[in-house]
Design a protein around this motif. Structure first.
Motif, short mmCIF file in Angstrom:
data_model
loop_
_atom_site.label_atom_id
_atom_site.label_comp_id
_atom_site.label_asym_id
_atom_site.label_seq_id
_atom_site.Cartn_x
_atom_site.Cartn_y
_atom_site.Cartn_z
N LEU A 155 42.88 42.91 37.96
CA LEU A 155 41.43 43.05 37.95
C LEU A 155 40.86 42.65 36.60
CD1 LEU A 155 38.88 43.89 39.42
CD2 LEU A 155 39.30 46.26 38.69
N VAL A 156 41.56 42.99 35.53
CA VAL A 156 41.11 42.60 34.19
C VAL A 156 41.11 41.08 34.06
CG1 VAL A 156 41.64 42.73 31.72
CG2 VAL A 156 41.87 44.77 33.16
N GLN A 157 42.15 40.44 34.58
CA GLN A 157 42.20 38.97 34.53
C GLN A 157 41.06 38.36 35.34
OE1 GLN A 157 46.08 37.30 35.40
NE2 GLN A 157 47.12 39.11 34.61
N LEU A 158 40.77 38.96 36.48
CA LEU A 158 39.71 38.45 37.34
C LEU A 158 38.36 38.52 36.63
CD1 LEU A 158 39.14 37.42 40.22
CD2 LEU A 158 38.75 39.79 40.88
N ILE A 159 38.06 39.66 36.02
CA ILE A 159 36.81 39.81 35.28
C ILE A 159 36.78 38.86 34.09
CG2 ILE A 159 35.39 41.41 33.97
CD1 ILE A 159 35.43 41.96 36.95
N PHE A 160 37.90 38.64 33.44
CA PHE A 160 37.98 37.73 32.29
C PHE A 160 37.59 36.31 32.70
CE2 PHE A 160 40.56 34.57 30.04
CZ PHE A 160 40.10 34.74 28.74
N TRP A 161 38.18 35.81 33.80
CA TRP A 161 37.88 34.45 34.22
C TRP A 161 36.43 34.33 34.71
CZ3 TRP A 161 40.87 31.17 32.27
CH2 TRP A 161 42.24 31.39 32.16
N TYR A 162 35.92 35.36 35.35
CA TYR A 162 34.53 35.30 35.80
C TYR A 162 33.58 35.27 34.60
CZ TYR A 162 30.27 36.43 38.35
OH TYR A 162 29.00 36.40 38.88
N SER A 217 31.73 27.82 43.94
CA SER A 217 31.00 28.85 43.21
C SER A 217 31.85 29.48 42.11
CB SER A 217 30.56 29.95 44.19
OG SER A 217 31.68 30.63 44.71
N PRO A 218 31.19 30.07 41.08
CA PRO A 218 31.94 30.78 40.04
C PRO A 218 32.76 31.93 40.59
CG PRO A 218 29.67 30.40 39.35
CD PRO A 218 29.76 30.03 40.81
N GLU A 219 32.25 32.60 41.63
CA GLU A 219 32.99 33.72 42.21
C GLU A 219 34.30 33.24 42.84
OE1 GLU A 219 28.81 34.53 41.69
OE2 GLU A 219 29.81 32.99 42.91
N PHE A 220 34.23 32.13 43.57
CA PHE A 220 35.45 31.58 44.18
C PHE A 220 36.43 31.13 43.10
CE2 PHE A 220 37.98 28.07 45.78
CZ PHE A 220 38.47 28.58 46.97
N LEU A 221 35.92 30.44 42.07
CA LEU A 221 36.80 29.97 41.00
C LEU A 221 37.47 31.13 40.27
CD1 LEU A 221 34.69 27.08 39.40
CD2 LEU A 221 36.82 26.86 40.69
N ALA A 222 36.70 32.18 39.98
CA ALA A 222 37.27 33.32 39.26
C ALA A 222 38.35 34.00 40.10
CB ALA A 222 36.17 34.32 38.92
N ALA A 240 34.74 42.66 43.21
CA ALA A 240 34.38 42.94 41.82
C ALA A 240 33.53 41.84 41.21
CB ALA A 240 35.64 43.15 40.99
N VAL A 241 33.61 40.61 41.74
CA VAL A 241 32.84 39.49 41.19
C VAL A 241 31.80 38.98 42.18
CG1 VAL A 241 34.67 38.78 39.61
CG2 VAL A 241 34.61 37.85 41.93
#
Length: 403
Positions: free
Chosen positions: A149-156, A269-274, A349-350
């Motif tokens: 989850l931390v990685q996901l938020i980081f990329w977003y 979208s940014p959400e898909f990319l993240a 989360a994103v």
């Protein structure tokens, strides 16, 4: 003392199988295990029925209807990212369909990228190049030991901090990367895309069947089949040729900056990319370790024997190492693929509208909490079972038959 005649007149004993009674069956471990399992299964079903009935009674006393009839009601909300047309007046059932397609889209893409990353990094961890080996080791340690989850938020966060569309990164004027995502050229006719996908699937099945026949002939004759590569290339490119010649008319839409955003093409979208980066890079680290352990399971003597007959590094991995390593790699890799599907629920989360996110909205608007959660769990279970079945079939295919 009994004489020989007396012994001869004694009636013979029946075989054991004819004298088996219920008492004897109870002492049979196999029979008892089946009885215990049946009792446990009946108990679980009875307990589940009691809990469901109790919940329905409690809901009915509060005036809350139960059942799945709500799926035909109007959804009353929009879904920002979708693969098929959807409006707020469409049903909850169609909303589940959109959410399922979004989940499958990001899951399949993540499985492909995670597999490529895992194979490259896993081989790199055993490379003789010190820099590449250290880089692969650092990647595995960093991504395996930080929460997903931390990685996901980081990329977003990284993607949303990119320049605005007017200052977007341009790739030869065809694709553009900004805080709105990636805009790439795309076909204007969706029917062409579906026709191309169908042609690719059909050609893949045909190519697999033909290669199986060629491989059996090669094993019988012991000679190479020179037509295999040419035939494979012809079948591989046939979907594109058929789509161009026989498909409906189409145009390629090139994205162009209009005002504050790009028009034309299609936007990732940014959400898909993240979510894609978060799933692929995280699971890719685990697959890299699976690949490394699978390669190390092949004895060094076989690699040395392959080197003595003049095989290069690529052919050694392709013909000697990977066919044997797959026996070790496929079962744990299947577990990682299932994890990708389940972890796609972190898209909430994103703000990516995958199954878990859309299900939460449906629960809020419909009030059918138990039914909605049951539907969501059933969909995840069906996807996971499908992946497990496919991987088990592939594992049976790549196993080396011991004689």
């Amino acid at each position: 003392m009994q004489t020989t005649a007396t012994l001869r007149r004694r009636p013979p004993r029946l075989p054991v199988r004819h004298r088996l009674s219920w008492k004897g069956a109870w002492h049979d471990l196999g029979v008892r295990s089946w009885i215990y399992q049946a009792i446990v299964l009946i108990g679980v079903i009875a307990l589940g029925s009691f809990l469901v009935g109790n919940a329905q009674d409690a809901l009915s006393k509060q005036g809350i209807s139960t059942g799945f009839a709500f799926l035909a009601d109007d959804a009353g909300f929009e879904i920002g990212e979708r693969s098929i047309a959807f409006q707020s007046t469409d049903s909850f059932l169609k909303a589940y369909g959109v959410a399922l397609l979004n989940t499958l889209k990001v899951s399949v893409a993540s499985i492909v990228f995670a597999t490529l990353i895992g194979v490259i990094v896993g081989v790199g961890r055993l490379s003789s190049n010190l820099m590449w080996r250290k880089f692969a080791s650092i990647y595995v340690e960093v991504f395996r030991n930080t929460p997903q989850l931390v990685q996901l938020i980081f990329w977003y966060t990284i993607i949303t901090k990119l320049p605005h569309p007017r200052q977007a990164f341009s790739f030869d004027g065809l694709a553009f990367l900004s805080n709105r995502g990636i805009v790439i050229p795309w076909l204007t006719n969706d029917s062409v895309i579906w026709m191309l996908l169908a042609a690719i699937l059909a050609s893949s099945i045909l190519l697999w069947a033909i290669l199986q026949v060629i491989d059996r002939r090669r094993k019988k004759s012991g000679q190479k089949q020179p037509v295999a590569l040419m035939l494979g290339l012809m079948i591989a490119f046939s979907p594109i040729v058929l789509t161009v010649l026989l498909g409906p008319s189409y145009e390629i839409s090139i994205p162009v900056l209009r005002g504050f955003n790009y028009q034309g093409g299609t936007t990732i979208s940014p959400e898909f990319l993240a979510l894609l980066l978060g799933l692929s890079l995280y699971i890719g680290a685990f697959i890299a370790e699976i690949v490394r352990s699978g390669i190390e399971s092949v004895s060094a003597g076989q690699i040395e024997a392959a080197q003595t007959v003049g095989l290069g590094p690529f052919n050694i991995y392709r013909r000697v190492v990977f066919p044997q390593a797959l026996r070790v790699m496929v079962p744990p890799a299947a577990g990682q693929y299932v994890s990708i599907v389940k972890n796609s629920s972190l898209g909430v989360a994103v703000g990516y509208p995958e199954l878990f996110s859309v299900n939460n909205t449906i629960v809020t608007l419909s009030g059918h909490t138990i039914e909605a959660i049951a539907i969501m769990m059933s969909i995840y279970l069906a996807i996971s079972f499908s992946i497990a079945i496919i991987m088990n079939l592939y594992n049976h295919k790549v196993q080396i038959k011991e004689r």
